[in-house]
Design a protein around this motif. Structure first.
Motif, PDB file in Angstrom:
ATOM      1  N   VAL A  34       0.859  -1.177   0.000  1.00 26.67           N
ATOM      2  CA  VAL A  34       0.000   0.000   0.000  1.00 26.67           C
ATOM      3  C   VAL A  34       0.899   1.231   0.000  1.00 26.67           C
ATOM      4  O   VAL A  34       1.877   1.303   0.737  1.00 26.67           O
ATOM      5  N   GLY A  35       0.541   2.199  -0.823  1.00 29.74           N
ATOM      6  CA  GLY A  35       1.303   3.438  -0.888  1.00 29.74           C
ATOM      7  C   GLY A  35       1.074   4.289   0.357  1.00 29.74           C
ATOM      8  O   GLY A  35       0.181   4.027   1.163  1.00 29.74           O
ATOM      9  N   PRO A  36       1.871   5.326   0.528  1.00 34.19           N
ATOM     10  CA  PRO A  36       1.701   6.195   1.693  1.00 34.19           C
ATOM     11  C   PRO A  36       0.358   6.917   1.650  1.00 34.19           C
ATOM     12  O   PRO A  36      -0.182   7.196   0.581  1.00 34.19           O
TER      13      PRO A  36
END
Length: 110
Positions: A34-36
């Motif tokens: 998951v991206g930031p």
């Protein structure tokens, strides 16, 4: 968690990390990281909390918005008086109990 753990398993950790970096691009991934999270943006919602200029001003403004007279609401002034009165009663009962306990059968009344 690995970096802050006070354990004696660093050799296993090193081997696992070495294997992971060596296998990059050679194995099929199981999932996707998951991206930031995006930076929070200021909300213009009516539910947003805004500081009131003076204590109690927000309550008075809300009462006026509902069509009530904020000065007629005696609950705000009555509550501290009730709490203070209750504390005084408890102190008086405690003092009475201590005084009664200290008396001995030979003490004179009065």
């Amino acid at each position: 968690m690995i970096m802050h753990h006070p354990g004696g398993f660093w050799e296993e950790v090193a081997k696992l990390l070495d294997w992971g970096f060596a296998a990059r691009g050679k194995v099929a991934p199981v999932g996707q990281l998951v991206g930031p999270a995006p930076d929070p943006k200021p909300s213009s919602s009516p539910l947003a909390v805004r500081p009131s200029p003076t204590p109690g001003a927000a309550d008075a403004g809300a009462a006026k918005a509902r069509g009530e007279d904020p000065a007629s609401n005696g609950a705000g002034a009555t509550t501290p008086l009730l709490i203070g009165g209750g504390v005084l009663v408890l102190l008086a009962l405690g003092a009475y109990g201590l005084r009664r306990r200290r008396r001995t059968p030979g003490d004179a009344d009065g």
